[in-house]
Design an enzyme around this catalytic site. Structure first.
Site: not given
Ligand code: BEZ
Length: 179
Positions: A4-8, A83
């Site tokens: 699951f991606g929720y940022g970059s 991360e």
């Molecule tokens: C992301 O979704 O980009 C992400 C956010 C935090 C840690 C790893 C990936």
């Protein structure tokens, strides 16, 4: 395996995947509460990126990626390294949606990176104006912190997702960009 991606990762997945689907994670909210000393800032001037906070009444929309078995180990090793500044792996249920954002009814277990409040880079809340200024001035090896926020905001909008925290932060950033 689903990731699951929720940022970059919503707008720049840095790994090969078999397919992707918008997904909803229940019981969590996205917040720009995590310092970034290694991507969108430096150890002396860390940037600000997203993490997830548990919140039973909230939901976080993002992008779920199905990762092929071949190469999975390397992808996870790379993400663990990337991360390393405070994020931990969780396995959480993801509600998959189609390309229009309509839930399909399929729920899968997904890997989610979460930086909890106890990690040394958790910086938590401040006013939206302070948060926007912090992002405006921060730059790191992965690029400007502004890019991270703007691209995330655009990607969520293109998915039809309204995340009030991201929208409010963009509104606080806009006057700085207009100056
Ligand atoms: C992301 O979704 O980009 C992400 C956010 C935090 C840690 C790893 C990936």
């Amino acid at each position: 395996m689903w990731l699951f991606g929720y940022g970059s990762l919503v707008w720049r997945p840095a790994f090969p995947y078999a397919n992707k689907q918008p997904a909803r994670l229940d019981g969590w909210k996205r917040r720009f509460y995590q310092a970034s000393p290694d991507h969108r800032g430096t150890p002396d001037a860390p940037g600000r990126v997203v993490t997830l906070l548990p919140e039973p009444s909230e939901q976080c929309w993002g992008m779920a990626y199905r990762v092929p078995e071949k190469g999975r180990g390397q992808i996870l090793d790379d993400l663990d390294f990337r991360e390393k500044a405070g994020y931990e792996r969780h396995q959480l249920p993801l509600h998959l949606a189609d390309e229009h954002g309509t839930l399909t009814g399929e729920v899968v277990e997904g890997l989610v990176y979460v930086a909890n409040r106890d990690n040394p880079n958790f910086i938590g809340s401040c006013s939206m104006e302070e948060m926007a200024q912090h992002i405006y001035r921060s730059v790191g090896p992965s690029g400007a912190n502004i890019e991270y926020l703007v691209e995330l905001s655009k990607a969520l909008a293109s998915m039809g997702v309204h995340d009030p925290h991201v929208v409010d932060l963009m509104s606080a950033l806009q006057p700085l960009l207009d100056n």
